[in-house]
Design a protein around this motif. Sequence first.
Motif, mmCIF file in Angstrom:
data_model
loop_
_atom_site.group_PDB
_atom_site.id
_atom_site.type_symbol
_atom_site.label_atom_id
_atom_site.label_comp_id
_atom_site.label_asym_id
_atom_site.label_seq_id
_atom_site.Cartn_x
_atom_site.Cartn_y
_atom_site.Cartn_z
ATOM 1 N N ILE A 61 9.283 -8.708 -2.204
ATOM 2 C CA ILE A 61 8.771 -7.993 -3.203
ATOM 3 C C ILE A 61 7.609 -7.644 -2.966
ATOM 4 C CG2 ILE A 61 8.186 -8.207 -5.726
ATOM 5 C CD1 ILE A 61 10.304 -10.081 -6.091
ATOM 6 N N LYS A 62 6.793 -8.265 -2.398
ATOM 7 C CA LYS A 62 5.313 -7.718 -2.257
ATOM 8 C C LYS A 62 5.136 -6.688 -1.117
ATOM 9 C CE LYS A 62 2.723 -12.161 -3.303
ATOM 10 N NZ LYS A 62 2.093 -13.290 -2.787
ATOM 11 N N ILE A 63 5.965 -6.733 0.029
ATOM 12 C CA ILE A 63 6.156 -6.140 1.068
ATOM 13 C C ILE A 63 6.583 -4.644 0.543
ATOM 14 C CG2 ILE A 63 7.343 -5.482 3.396
ATOM 15 C CD1 ILE A 63 4.959 -7.372 3.601
ATOM 16 N N ASP A 64 7.719 -4.761 -0.173
ATOM 17 C CA ASP A 64 8.249 -3.585 -0.714
ATOM 18 C C ASP A 64 7.381 -2.628 -1.685
ATOM 19 O OD1 ASP A 64 10.604 -4.136 0.246
ATOM 20 O OD2 ASP A 64 11.567 -5.068 -1.282
ATOM 21 N N LYS A 65 6.385 -3.404 -2.386
ATOM 22 C CA LYS A 65 5.412 -2.713 -3.273
ATOM 23 C C LYS A 65 4.235 -2.121 -2.268
ATOM 24 C CE LYS A 65 5.428 -5.775 -7.341
ATOM 25 N NZ LYS A 65 4.732 -6.536 -7.931
ATOM 26 N N VAL A 66 3.768 -2.679 -1.278
ATOM 27 C CA VAL A 66 3.051 -2.107 -0.201
ATOM 28 C C VAL A 66 3.788 -0.822 0.614
ATOM 29 C CG1 VAL A 66 1.911 -2.658 1.999
ATOM 30 C CG2 VAL A 66 1.734 -4.338 0.202
ATOM 31 N N ASN A 67 5.032 -1.078 1.003
ATOM 32 C CA ASN A 67 5.509 0.008 1.623
ATOM 33 C C ASN A 67 5.672 1.335 0.832
ATOM 34 O OD1 ASN A 67 5.788 -1.205 4.137
ATOM 35 N ND2 ASN A 67 7.795 -2.300 3.804
ATOM 36 N N HIS A 68 5.814 1.116 -0.609
ATOM 37 C CA HIS A 68 6.111 2.166 -1.410
ATOM 38 C C HIS A 68 4.725 2.846 -1.556
ATOM 39 C CE1 HIS A 68 7.549 4.208 -4.883
ATOM 40 N NE2 HIS A 68 6.530 3.897 -5.925
ATOM 41 N N LYS A 69 3.782 2.166 -1.477
ATOM 42 C CA LYS A 69 2.356 2.838 -1.434
ATOM 43 C C LYS A 69 2.035 3.651 -0.345
ATOM 44 C CE LYS A 69 -0.038 -0.275 -4.569
ATOM 45 N NZ LYS A 69 -1.192 -1.449 -4.660
#
Length: 412
Positions: free
Chosen positions: A104-112
């Motif tokens: 979930i954390k990595i997906d948020k970073v990749n979204h940015k």
Amino acid sequence: SKLNIVRINKHKFLKNLIFFFLLIFVFSSCSITKHVPEDEYLIRKVKIELLSSNNSNTISKDELYNLLLQKPNRKVFSNYRFYLRLYNLSNQQRIDQKIIKKQIKIDKVNHKIKQQNRSSLILDSNCIQKPLKERKLVFGERIQNSGEAPVIFSALKLNRTKEQLKKHLFNKGYFKSEITDSISILDNGQIDIQYFIKLRDPMYLNTIKYHCPEALISSYLDSIKSNSFLNKGSVFDTENLVKERNRINDFLTDRGFYNFNKEFIYFDIDTNYVTNTVNITLGIQNYKKIDKINNSFQDLTHKQFKISKVIIQIGDSSKFYNIAKLDSIENSFFKIVNYHPINFNSKLIKNSILFKKDDFYKKSIAQQTYRSLISLGLFKYVNISFDTLPGSKLICNVSLSPAKSQNLSLSL
């Protein structure tokens, strides 16, 4: 001060010793079958028992053990399954929970990062895109990767192993071997497996005949019979058939038969179970060409080819634009065309080409020529190919890709 050093060393030794025993206690406290599903069994031990009718068998237990599709987990200190114990320290439920949180954390970073990349492309279409982040392994995953998952018993793999063993024994000349198994289920969810192999008598080579429709190849076969891997009275072994096939192929491809390959060599095997003997016929096929008119196959003989010319190309011709700079040398046998801006010593290259004019093609010479050119250290890629010409002639094409040039300069 010496007394203090002794005390410190003793303290460190005791501390390490306590840590070691604590580690052993933690490892041992975990159930050995922790990750084994219910109603399934962990393989504890696998044994192979050879039951031979005589003492002259050529089979070792080690080569049979390598064929097993299921082996117990690796052991250290004779009988301690360290890697399985290490794997058992992990908790799959916790691992799955941590993976979800991290993802979930990595997906948020990749979204940015994706948003930033889109904004950058609007301002500059040639800008370099930032790579997306990848999820790092959680601690439990690292433990599992360092350890070894439990080897769980499979009845399907047990039967496949027996088939593998029987096939291997057949290839080694034991045509009439019998394989049975025995399994013992223990109270602690583990299982022992034992294979019983009855070898019986092996098959021996009786006669070795040659069948070749071409007189020239037949005479060559007669001249090398003395070094054959197939000898009367020896135990039949398919490995020797492979060696003999390769030996004949290497011999003929070093006598001008450029188009020859080992697929043209075949074996007819006739067995006699009463006398435990095998009769072998080694044959060489001709080329098979389709005759479209008669809708049939036409036999073509194997030809011996001679080297008529060597053409050497240095560099990539597609990148050459100025014909005035072309460095080319040609005589009745050699042709060297240099598409590279740096001139190369033609004598050095010629000396590395081991073919001689009107010599029979030799595969071994082609391999030696390749190694000789590579060893010069001037070329990063070397490619050797051949074109066939009428009259059983060959043109040897050598393509050389120069390595990056290096300069050395000294200055004050």
